[in-house]
Write an enzyme that holds these catalytic residues in place. Structure first.
Site, short mmCIF file in Angstrom:
data_model
loop_
_atom_site.label_atom_id
_atom_site.label_comp_id
_atom_site.label_asym_id
_atom_site.label_seq_id
_atom_site.Cartn_x
_atom_site.Cartn_y
_atom_site.Cartn_z
N GLU A 197 -0.77 1.41 -5.02
CA GLU A 197 -0.34 2.80 -4.78
C GLU A 197 -1.00 3.39 -3.54
O GLU A 197 -2.21 3.23 -3.33
CB GLU A 197 -0.70 3.63 -6.01
N ASP A 241 9.56 1.86 -0.75
CA ASP A 241 10.71 2.25 -1.58
C ASP A 241 12.02 1.70 -1.00
O ASP A 241 12.86 1.16 -1.73
CB ASP A 241 10.80 3.78 -1.68
C1 GLA Z 1 5.98 7.31 -2.06
C2 GLA Z 1 6.21 6.74 -0.67
C3 GLA Z 1 5.85 5.27 -0.65
C4 GLA Z 1 4.44 5.05 -1.16
C5 GLA Z 1 4.24 5.74 -2.51
C6 GLA Z 1 2.82 5.69 -3.00
O1 GLA Z 1 6.86 6.73 -2.97
O2 GLA Z 1 7.56 6.90 -0.30
O3 GLA Z 1 6.02 4.76 0.64
O4 GLA Z 1 3.51 5.47 -0.22
O5 GLA Z 1 4.64 7.09 -2.47
O6 GLA Z 1 2.44 4.39 -3.25
#
Ligand code: GLA
Length: 458
Positions: free
Chosen positions: A49, A190
């Site tokens: 994370e 994501d």
């Molecule tokens: C969001 C961001 C990702 C990542 C997460 C935390 O989802 O879009 O790129 O940084 O938070 O892990």
């Protein structure tokens, strides 16, 4: 893998209730029929994370829930966007004038990010119009990436309307970059998993260059998502960008401390790569170089030998200009330790010892503790929910996604699943406000789903 574009599937729409419903709604909305459909899934991050934007690998899987768009190209150069959920307002604009107003939290801005990303990639100035009806079943503002799924889906819809093709890798990179138009400096996790996911396997996603490697999860465990019912829209606050900034500043201070060319360094991973040391060594270096008391902007400037003006214009983002303190040591320690946990998690999945489930669970628990104490991206409800999940049989439980609300993910021995679901339901979801969140968005087991697709009517 990844050099090819998203697959196109021929389907009998009449045999897919969700597509059929979308087709019918499309017809009554626009008075015509969609030409094709695109889908892009949400994701659950199993471990890793807040480290993608620091250059480190993460370990997500796609979930079954997705964004689905029915699309009809039109000749008018008008973009007409609507959602099946009447709570979201329709939107219409000229395809050649897609300004994104960051100050307004509007759903269609995410569509425009994907649309603009493709437009800019190909350097197109005169874009075709389209009618789009969007149907989403990813719980919103819950850390399962509903916004990025919409960006990816819009990017794929635009590409398909143009009759062009791009690899999944390229699409992921374009969509990750273009989502920054919203004003949040997310990493690429994501969008990468939304395009690169394959059914039945989680993925280790590595960056620069982007790569995705299968990670086979143990068959004796189930991953369960539980919604804290605290909504977190990362574009609505500056929490997210503050963490990105703190990591960038920590990287620069560490680089300076080690006599590296600090002004070129942006990510914590670059410091490790330049020093050629292990993550464990980076943790020791961090403890040696950075103090745990928060840094004021003035102190950061003194350490780097720059003015406040230079800090503001060259390093801080628009919504972190007035942040009074930066917790650099804590953030860097989270990042380096979490990056190590991701690699251990993958290794354990590969070696699959007899006690693999408790071992993976322990890594997830450590991840949550680090998110809570070092990164400070949890909240009381998430902490309560992970405790409840562990109490009722999860071997490990942690917040997933950006945090400050949203969901947890737990690893639960398959045999304990029914009792686990019933007990967590009883312990967390009886409260009236939580019971209002639709049941299918609260607590559910999930398994690795497939990536983005185009559907054509057979
Ligand atoms: C969001 C961001 C990702 C990542 C997460 C935390 O989802 O879009 O790129 O940084 O938070 O892990």
């Amino acid at each position: 893998m990844g050099t090819e574009g998203p697959a196109t599937r021929r389907v009998q729409v009449s045999e897919h209730p969700r597509l059929l419903k979308l087709k019918e709604m499309f017809k009554s909305k626009f008075g015509s029929l969609p030409k094709f459909y695109v889908r892009a899934p949400g994701r659950v991050n199993i471990i890793g994370e807040h480290i993608d934007y620091c250059g480190y690998s993460v370990l997500p899987m796609a979930i079954e829930q997705d964004m689905l768009i029915a699309v009809e190209p039109v000749k008018t150069h008008t973009l007409q966007l609507a959602k099946t959920n009447p709570l979201y307002l329709d939107f219409s604009t000229s395809a050649n004038n897609t300004e994104i107003d960051k100050t307004k939290l509007l759903w269609h801005n995410y569509f425009l990010c994907g649309f603009k990303g493709i437009q800019e990639h190909f350097g197109l100035s005169n874009l075709p119009g389209m009618n789009c009806l969007v149907d989403g079943n990813i719980p919103p503002s819950s850390g399962l990436s509903s916004s990025s799924a919409l960006v990816c889906c819009a990017g794929l819809a635009t590409l398909t309307v143009l009759g062009m093709s791009l690899s999944k890798m390229k699409l992921a990179e374009i969509c990750a970059k273009s989502e920054h138009y919203i004003g949040t400096e997310g990493g690429g996790m994501d969008q990468s998993i939304s395009f690169l996911a394959e059914e039945g396997t989680a993925k280790l996603i590595e960056f620069s260059p982007l790569r995705a490697t299968d990670v086979k999860l143990p068959s004796e465990a189930v991953f369960v998502i539980a919604n804290s019912c605290v909504e977190m829209n990362k574009a609505a606050t500056s929490h997210f960008n503050i963490r990105v900034t703190e990591c960038r500043l920590a990287a620069k201070l560490l680089a300076k401390h080690k006599g590296l060319q600090w002004d070129e360094v942006l990510q914590l991973e670059e410091v490790q790569a330049k020093l050629g040391v292990s993550l464990e060594e980076m943790l020791l270096i961090t403890e040696d170089a950075l103090h745990t008391e928060p840094y004021s902007p003035e102190e950061v400037c003194r350490c780097l030998g720059i003015s406040l003006q230079e800090l503001r214009t060259q390093i801080l983002s628009p919504n972190t200009q007035d942040v009074p303190i930066f917790k650099l040591c804590q953030r860097a320690k989270h990042v380096y330790s979490e990056a190590a946990r991701v690699l251990q998690f993958k290794k354990m999945c590969e070696e699959a010892p007899d006690d693999v489930v408790p071992l993976l669970g322990e890594l997830m628990n450590q991840s949550h503790a680090s998110c809570r104490d070092m990164y400070e991206c949890s909240c009381p409800e998430l902490d309560q929910l992970v405790d409840i999940c562990r109490k009722f049989g999860a071997q490990g439980s942690r917040l997933t996604g950006a945090g400050w609300g949203g969901c947890t993910v737990s690893i639960v021995p398959a045999a304990k699943l029914p009792g686990f679901l019933a007990n967590v339901h009883e312990a967390y979801y009886q409260q009236s406000a939580r019971s209002l969140v639709p049941e299918e968005q609260r607590l559910f087991a999930t398994k690795p789903g497939g990536g983005a697709l185009v559907f054509l009517e057979a």
